[in-house]
Design an enzyme around this catalytic site. Structure first.
Site, mmCIF file in Angstrom:
data_model
loop_
_atom_site.group_PDB
_atom_site.id
_atom_site.type_symbol
_atom_site.label_atom_id
_atom_site.label_comp_id
_atom_site.label_asym_id
_atom_site.label_seq_id
_atom_site.Cartn_x
_atom_site.Cartn_y
_atom_site.Cartn_z
ATOM 1 N N MET A 24 17.187 -7.461 34.842
ATOM 2 C CA MET A 24 16.024 -7.847 34.034
ATOM 3 C C MET A 24 14.759 -7.524 34.820
ATOM 4 S SD MET A 24 17.067 -11.395 32.066
ATOM 5 C CE MET A 24 17.885 -12.226 33.411
ATOM 6 N N CYS A 110 17.097 0.502 27.307
ATOM 7 C CA CYS A 110 15.722 0.005 27.202
ATOM 8 C C CYS A 110 15.134 0.342 25.820
ATOM 9 C CB CYS A 110 14.887 0.636 28.312
ATOM 10 S SG CYS A 110 13.258 -0.097 28.403
ATOM 11 N N ASN A 212 27.875 -7.902 26.562
ATOM 12 C CA ASN A 212 26.549 -8.464 26.834
ATOM 13 C C ASN A 212 25.864 -8.824 25.518
ATOM 14 O OD1 ASN A 212 23.365 -7.087 27.519
ATOM 15 N ND2 ASN A 212 24.044 -9.039 28.302
ATOM 16 N N GLY A 213 25.205 -9.971 25.561
ATOM 17 C CA GLY A 213 24.395 -10.387 24.416
ATOM 18 C C GLY A 213 24.706 -11.794 23.976
ATOM 19 N N ASP A 214 23.697 -12.667 24.125
ATOM 20 C CA ASP A 214 23.755 -14.034 23.584
ATOM 21 C C ASP A 214 24.805 -14.921 24.243
ATOM 22 O OD1 ASP A 214 21.858 -12.963 21.965
ATOM 23 O OD2 ASP A 214 23.011 -13.106 20.103
ATOM 24 N N GLY A 236 22.132 -12.377 30.720
ATOM 25 C CA GLY A 236 20.713 -12.146 30.984
ATOM 26 C C GLY A 236 19.867 -13.374 30.734
ATOM 27 N N ARG A 237 19.300 -13.477 29.512
ATOM 28 C CA ARG A 237 18.302 -14.509 29.234
ATOM 29 C C ARG A 237 18.795 -15.929 29.472
ATOM 30 N NH1 ARG A 237 17.384 -12.838 23.324
ATOM 31 N NH2 ARG A 237 19.585 -12.345 23.696
HETATM 32 C C1 LIG Z 1 12.754 -9.850 30.638
HETATM 33 C C2 LIG Z 1 13.863 -8.879 30.414
HETATM 34 C C3 LIG Z 1 13.932 -7.719 31.178
HETATM 35 C C4 LIG Z 1 14.981 -6.814 31.004
HETATM 36 N N1 LIG Z 1 15.057 -5.721 31.815
HETATM 37 C C5 LIG Z 1 16.145 -4.912 31.755
HETATM 38 C C6 LIG Z 1 16.345 -3.867 32.693
HETATM 39 O O1 LIG Z 1 15.535 -3.660 33.612
HETATM 40 N N2 LIG Z 1 17.457 -3.099 32.547
HETATM 41 C C7 LIG Z 1 18.374 -3.311 31.545
HETATM 42 O O2 LIG Z 1 19.378 -2.588 31.460
HETATM 43 N N3 LIG Z 1 18.219 -4.306 30.665
HETATM 44 C C8 LIG Z 1 17.145 -5.115 30.756
HETATM 45 N N4 LIG Z 1 17.041 -6.170 29.900
HETATM 46 C C9 LIG Z 1 18.122 -6.432 28.937
HETATM 47 C C10 LIG Z 1 19.158 -7.401 29.529
HETATM 48 O O3 LIG Z 1 19.777 -6.829 30.677
HETATM 49 C C11 LIG Z 1 20.237 -7.773 28.506
HETATM 50 O O4 LIG Z 1 20.895 -6.602 28.104
HETATM 51 C C12 LIG Z 1 19.675 -8.456 27.278
HETATM 52 O O5 LIG Z 1 18.756 -9.460 27.642
HETATM 53 C C13 LIG Z 1 20.789 -9.051 26.409
HETATM 54 O O6 LIG Z 1 21.544 -9.966 27.147
HETATM 55 P P1 LIG Z 1 21.312 -11.564 26.998
HETATM 56 O O7 LIG Z 1 21.496 -11.910 25.548
HETATM 57 O O8 LIG Z 1 22.323 -12.191 27.896
HETATM 58 O O9 LIG Z 1 19.908 -11.824 27.419
HETATM 59 C C14 LIG Z 1 15.977 -7.061 30.027
HETATM 60 C C15 LIG Z 1 15.896 -8.221 29.253
HETATM 61 C C16 LIG Z 1 14.867 -9.128 29.430
HETATM 62 C C17 LIG Z 1 14.844 -10.382 28.590
#
Ligand SMILES: Cc1cc2nc3c(=O)[nH]c(=O)nc-3n(C[C@H](O)[C@H](O)[C@H](O)COP(=O)(O)O)c2cc1C
Length: 379
Positions: A24, A110, A212-214, A236-237
């Site tokens: 992130m 991205c 990945n996701g949620d 991630g989040r």
């Molecule tokens: C603030 C932020 C920055 C992110 N930066 C990147 C990144 O640098 N590279 C990447 O592959 N994904 C990036 N993502 C996406 C996350 O790695 C992830 O795929 C996405 O948040 C979904 O997963 P989650 O539901 O667990 O958050 C970013 C997401 C957020 C919220």
């Protein structure tokens, strides 16, 4: 009866339990990775924020700081973002030659317009030959280092790319694939499509697929593993302002103990440590506290802390100032009901900005612009 723990190998690195901190930008720097790793007891894999390949090969100052790992971090995972096969190859070679990491992840997910407008990020896998060329260069320059990739389902529901991309990845020697179950058009809106993760797993049985996701809790992670058959999860989040989620993930997979429910006093101690680590990493306490500001609302989510106090914390510029404000809080509050749910970005997008004519032909790469490379990392 005990069931065997799922086993994930990323090349020579065994990741057990199979939990990965999602890259992130602006978040998963060495201090945040260190915090998550401390909570997990060293288990799991913790990926850097994305590093732009051009900035790396040009030794951009900010980028060189971003590729710094704490001495306790092993294996070291760097995520690269690039659109030019030759530059990606050079960046990978530099990582190998200078021993900068133990694992390289490539970012094809991205969704931000400044990236997709030039055909980069989640727009890129649509151009199959370009994707293949980047993977060839990355893998052939990586030596013994495993190369993984992270992607979305595609540009939108009419232009899904993940199955083709998965097959190309296998053919080019990629070690594992992480799939965020959304298209670029969905951005962070709606609900991640876990069925797509299951379909990818069936499509590329040769290599590990990470879902990945949620994932907002350890139970979500276990459910994703069960429902999709994926080999590991990328979170991630859910970790924003909640690095102890990694303790829960380990407990969930290992079937040991209850999940964390820290009091505000315990949360405040983590906030303090996070800000302190940022200051040490940047080499400037004030800048560390300033960088920490973006995390304040996430840490305090759900606690009854007045808006005045939130504001004060979000404009602190020294550890003493932070301490003073934190000590004024009602620190005996217990973990708020509902604070385990979604956090961070949640907006949809709808339209993906692409170069003119991008969707006409997945095999014609003439529309790829060299300046789709970003010149800074972590954005
Ligand atoms: C603030 C932020 C920055 C992110 N930066 C990147 C990144 O640098 N590279 C990447 O592959 N994904 C990036 N993502 C996406 C996350 O790695 C992830 O795929 C996405 O948040 C979904 O997963 P989650 O539901 O667990 O958050 C970013 C997401 C957020 C919220």
């Amino acid at each position: 009866m005990t069931t065997a723990l799922p086993m994930l190998s990323i090349g020579p690195h065994s990741v057990q339990p199979p939990v990965v901190l999602a890259p992130m930008a602006g978040i998963t720097n060495a201090p945040f990775r260190t915090l998550c790793r401390e909570f997990s007891g060293g288990k799991g894999l913790f990926v850097s924020e994305m590093i732009t390949t051009r900035a790396l090969v040009e030794r951009n100052e900010k980028t060189m700081q971003l590729v710094h790992f704490d001495a306790t971090e092993t294996p070291r995972s760097i995520q690269l973002y690039g659109v030019d096969p030759v530059t990606v190859g050079k960046a990978v070679r530099m990582i190998v030659d200078e021993d900068l990491a133990d694992h390289i992840d490539l970012n094809f997910g991205c969704p931000v317009p400044k990236v997709t407008r030039k055909g980069g990020g989640s727009a890129l896998p649509y151009k199959r030959p370009l994707l293949r060329a980047i993977l060839t260069e990355a893998v052939s320059n990586a030596g013994d280092l495993p190369v993984t990739m992270k992607m979305r389902k595609g540009i939108d529901d009419d232009h899904l790319t993940y199955l083709d991309a998965g097959r190309i990845a296998v053919q080019e020697g990629v070690t594992a694939i992480a799939l965020h179950g959304r298209t670029a058009a969905e951005h962070y809106g709606g609900t991640a499509d876990w069925d797509a993760i299951a379909r990818l797993k069936e499509h590329v049985p040769e290599i590990p697929v990470l879902g990945n996701g949620d994932i907002w809790s350890a139970d979500d992670a276990l459910r994703m593993m069960r429902e999709t058959g994926c080999d590991g999860v990328v979170v991630g989040r859910g970790c924003l302002g909640r690095p102890w989620l990694f303790a829960d993930l380990v407990a969930g997979f290992e079937g040991t103990g209850a999940y964390a429910a820290p009091t505000l006093r315990e949360v405040a101690a983590v906030m303090r440590r996070h800000a302190e680590l940022l200051g040490e990493w940047i080499g400037d306490e004030a800048r560390g506290v300033i960088d920490f500001r973006k995390h304040v609302a996430w840490y305090l989510k759900g606690f009854s802390v007045g808006s005045e106090m939130r504001k004060k914390l979000a404009i602190s510029s020294s550890l003493d100032e932070m301490d003073a404000h934190l000590s004024e809080l009602d620190l005996d509050q217990s973990w708020p009901v509902g604070a385990d749910g979604p956090r961070g970005r949640s907006s949809g997008n709808g339209r993906v900005v692409l170069p003119d004519g991008w969707l006409k032909d997945p095999y014609d790469c003439s529309a790829v612009s060299a300046d789709a490379e970003l010149d800074t990392s972590g954005g």
